[in-house]
Design a protein around this motif. Sequence first.
Motif, PDB file in Angstrom:
ATOM      1  N   ASP A  98     -15.695  18.703   3.702  1.00  0.00           N
ATOM      2  CA  ASP A  98     -15.240  19.552   3.009  1.00  0.00           C
ATOM      3  C   ASP A  98     -16.745  20.018   2.527  1.00  0.00           C
ATOM      4  OD1 ASP A  98     -13.057  18.302   3.526  1.00  0.00           O
ATOM      5  OD2 ASP A  98     -12.913  16.974   1.775  1.00  0.00           O
ATOM      6  N   SER A  99     -17.409  20.050   2.830  1.00  0.00           N
ATOM      7  CA  SER A  99     -19.096  20.935   2.173  1.00  0.00           C
ATOM      8  C   SER A  99     -19.649  21.217   3.621  1.00  0.00           C
ATOM      9  CB  SER A  99     -19.756  19.726   1.723  1.00  0.00           C
ATOM     10  OG  SER A  99     -20.383  18.930   2.463  1.00  0.00           O
ATOM     11  N   TYR A 100     -20.404  22.510   3.693  1.00  0.00           N
ATOM     12  CA  TYR A 100     -20.995  22.670   4.557  1.00  0.00           C
ATOM     13  C   TYR A 100     -22.362  22.665   5.193  1.00  0.00           C
ATOM     14  CZ  TYR A 100     -22.698  25.971   0.848  1.00  0.00           C
ATOM     15  OH  TYR A 100     -23.017  26.681  -0.367  1.00  0.00           O
ATOM     16  N   LEU A 101     -22.807  22.666   6.663  1.00  0.00           N
ATOM     17  CA  LEU A 101     -23.813  22.146   7.237  1.00  0.00           C
ATOM     18  C   LEU A 101     -24.783  22.337   5.800  1.00  0.00           C
ATOM     19  CD1 LEU A 101     -23.827  22.391  10.673  1.00  0.00           C
ATOM     20  CD2 LEU A 101     -23.884  20.148   9.301  1.00  0.00           C
ATOM     21  N   ASN A 102     -25.593  21.700   4.944  1.00  0.00           N
ATOM     22  CA  ASN A 102     -26.605  22.076   4.592  1.00  0.00           C
ATOM     23  C   ASN A 102     -28.367  23.133   5.195  1.00  0.00           C
ATOM     24  OD1 ASN A 102     -28.974  20.306   4.918  1.00  0.00           O
ATOM     25  ND2 ASN A 102     -27.625  18.553   3.437  1.00  0.00           N
ATOM     26  N   ASP A 103     -28.657  23.648   4.457  1.00  0.00           N
ATOM     27  CA  ASP A 103     -30.715  23.928   4.929  1.00  0.00           C
ATOM     28  C   ASP A 103     -30.943  23.830   6.153  1.00  0.00           C
ATOM     29  OD1 ASP A 103     -29.629  26.825   4.652  1.00  0.00           O
ATOM     30  OD2 ASP A 103     -30.738  27.283   2.727  1.00  0.00           O
ATOM     31  N   GLU A 104     -31.391  22.405   5.654  1.00  0.00           N
ATOM     32  CA  GLU A 104     -31.517  20.666   6.476  1.00  0.00           C
ATOM     33  C   GLU A 104     -31.160  20.463   7.455  1.00  0.00           C
ATOM     34  OE1 GLU A 104     -33.721  16.294   5.468  1.00  0.00           O
ATOM     35  OE2 GLU A 104     -32.032  18.031   3.363  1.00  0.00           O
ATOM     36  N   SER A 184     -16.468   6.922  -3.559  1.00  0.00           N
ATOM     37  CA  SER A 184     -17.592   6.111  -3.569  1.00  0.00           C
ATOM     38  C   SER A 184     -18.483   6.037  -2.120  1.00  0.00           C
ATOM     39  CB  SER A 184     -17.777   3.973  -3.628  1.00  0.00           C
ATOM     40  OG  SER A 184     -17.051   4.080  -2.537  1.00  0.00           O
ATOM     41  N   ASP A 185     -17.958   6.668  -1.457  1.00  0.00           N
ATOM     42  CA  ASP A 185     -18.464   7.163   0.051  1.00  0.00           C
ATOM     43  C   ASP A 185     -19.284   9.419  -0.289  1.00  0.00           C
ATOM     44  OD1 ASP A 185     -15.727   8.472  -0.585  1.00  0.00           O
ATOM     45  OD2 ASP A 185     -16.067   8.948   1.864  1.00  0.00           O
ATOM     46  N   ASP A 186     -19.910   9.262   0.512  1.00  0.00           N
ATOM     47  CA  ASP A 186     -20.776  10.431   0.552  1.00  0.00           C
ATOM     48  C   ASP A 186     -19.508  11.409   1.311  1.00  0.00           C
ATOM     49  OD1 ASP A 186     -22.899   9.787  -0.089  1.00  0.00           O
ATOM     50  OD2 ASP A 186     -23.887  10.327   1.432  1.00  0.00           O
ATOM     51  N   SER A 187     -18.967  12.479   0.125  1.00  0.00           N
ATOM     52  CA  SER A 187     -17.629  13.029  -0.174  1.00  0.00           C
ATOM     53  C   SER A 187     -17.954  14.988  -0.331  1.00  0.00           C
ATOM     54  CB  SER A 187     -16.424  12.685  -1.017  1.00  0.00           C
ATOM     55  OG  SER A 187     -15.486  13.635  -1.563  1.00  0.00           O
ATOM     56  N   GLY A 188     -17.514  15.094   0.491  1.00  0.00           N
ATOM     57  CA  GLY A 188     -17.000  16.809   0.206  1.00  0.00           C
ATOM     58  C   GLY A 188     -16.258  16.734  -0.313  1.00  0.00           C
ATOM     59  N   THR A 189     -14.957  16.677  -0.776  1.00  0.00           N
ATOM     60  CA  THR A 189     -14.897  16.546  -2.024  1.00  0.00           C
ATOM     61  C   THR A 189     -14.998  16.648  -3.387  1.00  0.00           C
ATOM     62  OG1 THR A 189     -12.929  15.669  -0.200  1.00  0.00           O
ATOM     63  CG2 THR A 189     -11.847  16.298  -3.270  1.00  0.00           C
ATOM     64  N   THR A 190     -16.030  15.340  -3.328  1.00  0.00           N
ATOM     65  CA  THR A 190     -17.221  15.482  -4.872  1.00  0.00           C
ATOM     66  C   THR A 190     -18.007  16.205  -5.217  1.00  0.00           C
ATOM     67  OG1 THR A 190     -17.183  12.675  -4.002  1.00  0.00           O
ATOM     68  CG2 THR A 190     -18.945  13.517  -5.226  1.00  0.00           C
ATOM     69  N   LYS A 191     -18.506  17.109  -3.831  1.00  0.00           N
ATOM     70  CA  LYS A 191     -18.783  18.067  -3.960  1.00  0.00           C
ATOM     71  C   LYS A 191     -18.151  19.327  -4.448  1.00  0.00           C
ATOM     72  CE  LYS A 191     -22.703  20.308  -1.502  1.00  0.00           C
ATOM     73  NZ  LYS A 191     -23.566  21.392  -0.153  1.00  0.00           N
ATOM     74  N   ASN A 192     -17.143  19.141  -4.101  1.00  0.00           N
ATOM     75  CA  ASN A 192     -16.338  20.387  -4.697  1.00  0.00           C
ATOM     76  C   ASN A 192     -15.935  20.591  -6.431  1.00  0.00           C
ATOM     77  OD1 ASN A 192     -16.001  23.197  -1.891  1.00  0.00           O
ATOM     78  ND2 ASN A 192     -16.145  20.780  -0.785  1.00  0.00           N
ATOM     79  N   PHE A 193     -15.435  19.095  -6.523  1.00  0.00           N
ATOM     80  CA  PHE A 193     -15.674  18.802  -7.398  1.00  0.00           C
ATOM     81  C   PHE A 193     -16.777  18.818  -8.854  1.00  0.00           C
ATOM     82  CE2 PHE A 193     -15.226  15.580 -11.337  1.00  0.00           C
ATOM     83  CZ  PHE A 193     -13.694  16.119 -11.228  1.00  0.00           C
ATOM     84  N   ALA A 194     -17.523  18.653  -8.088  1.00  0.00           N
ATOM     85  CA  ALA A 194     -19.459  18.688  -8.941  1.00  0.00           C
ATOM     86  C   ALA A 194     -19.496  20.582  -9.176  1.00  0.00           C
ATOM     87  CB  ALA A 194     -20.080  17.791  -8.384  1.00  0.00           C
ATOM     88  N   ASP A 195     -19.134  20.486  -8.043  1.00  0.00           N
ATOM     89  CA  ASP A 195     -19.544  22.519  -7.501  1.00  0.00           C
ATOM     90  C   ASP A 195     -18.545  22.899  -8.613  1.00  0.00           C
ATOM     91  OD1 ASP A 195     -20.908  24.489  -7.026  1.00  0.00           O
ATOM     92  OD2 ASP A 195     -19.216  25.188  -5.922  1.00  0.00           O
ATOM     93  N   TYR A 196     -17.714  22.567  -9.203  1.00  0.00           N
ATOM     94  CA  TYR A 196     -16.229  23.062 -10.026  1.00  0.00           C
ATOM     95  C   TYR A 196     -16.517  23.121 -11.383  1.00  0.00           C
ATOM     96  CZ  TYR A 196     -12.691  23.556 -13.562  1.00  0.00           C
ATOM     97  OH  TYR A 196     -12.176  23.800 -14.385  1.00  0.00           O
TER      98      TYR A 196
END
Length: 364
Positions: A98-104, A184-196
């Motif tokens: 749910d989150s794209y690959l980052n630059d690193e 509690s796990d690393d989550s792209g859903t969390t990243k999208n929620f946080a991005d909003y």
Amino acid sequence: MNLKRYGRPAVIAIAAAIVLSSCASNEAGSTATDDAAASTLSGTINAAGASSQGSAQEAWISAFQTANPDVTINYDPSGSGAGRETFIAGGTDFAGSDSYLNDEELAGTFAACAPDSTAVDLPVYISPIAVIFNVEGVTDLNLDADTLAKIFTGAITTWNDPAIVALNADADLPATAITAVHRSDDSGTTKNFADYLFQAAPDVWTEKPADPFPYQTGEGAQGTSGVVDAVTNGTGTIGYADASRAGDLGVAKIQVGDEFVEYTAEAAAAVVDGSPLVEGRADNDLAIKLDRLTTDASHYPLVLVSYALVCTEYADAEQGALVKEYVSYMASEDGQVEAAASAGAAPLSTDLQAKVAAVLETIK
């Protein structure tokens, strides 16, 4: 859509058991049966990642295996972060994220990919993120971005807080303590929620979006199902999850412009169609920079785009060809109809389907 560009070593055993979905469903219909008689595909695909894709993957796998009975596909909904790590290490043939690959990550190597090649992000699944809640006596709930951010950062702790009351004049809000449930796990859903929230409530949500939940507040739960279970079985609970998993829980409306908007697949798709690609990436990488600040009430900006992360060239060309066929089906019109029917996903636009197909044609 405002898109301005487009373009193994042997699989390592995954320590966590991969969810096996190899039983073909008889519900795929006569067309799938006809296709199966003609199919020459064979082999096994292992994949892991976004739990948001779970329901769609079950449907995609069933339909694809019915049409191609000599193919076995295993998808472990271990979460976006775990899926990316496993794919990078060579333990899977592709990842759902749910989150794209980052630059690193893009600057590193991918063990399943051929030397001097890399991976790309291909959108395959669009879904609203639902703000789910379980508060006795409350069936309708309006929240703006600031109030939602204060709930999840711990600044608002009871359901009858004046900020919530002001947005819900007709609701009988109790003095119940709020339990905000996050992944509690690393989550792209969390990243999208946080991005909003980072974009829409920057004075409150000051941590940059990332897969881990950034605040030491509330209650953590593993995966989408864990969040849904915690909200369902708790008292005064609120959480966020892929909308396909909201079930019978209450779902909040979020403020867009001057209105409070409930999620729909169409409103989620509208945001994606109006968003540009992330700048500075390869022409064949279709990572999307979502417009979270729209004031158009026909849009629902709390949305996620989930990607298939694939090699541009596979170390094992035969395995690459098999992955290419399956991901092509996922992103096709038939695959998108299947995801909409089984998971309530918002289908990729015709334009975006074509761009994903064009990139897949170049995969080796």
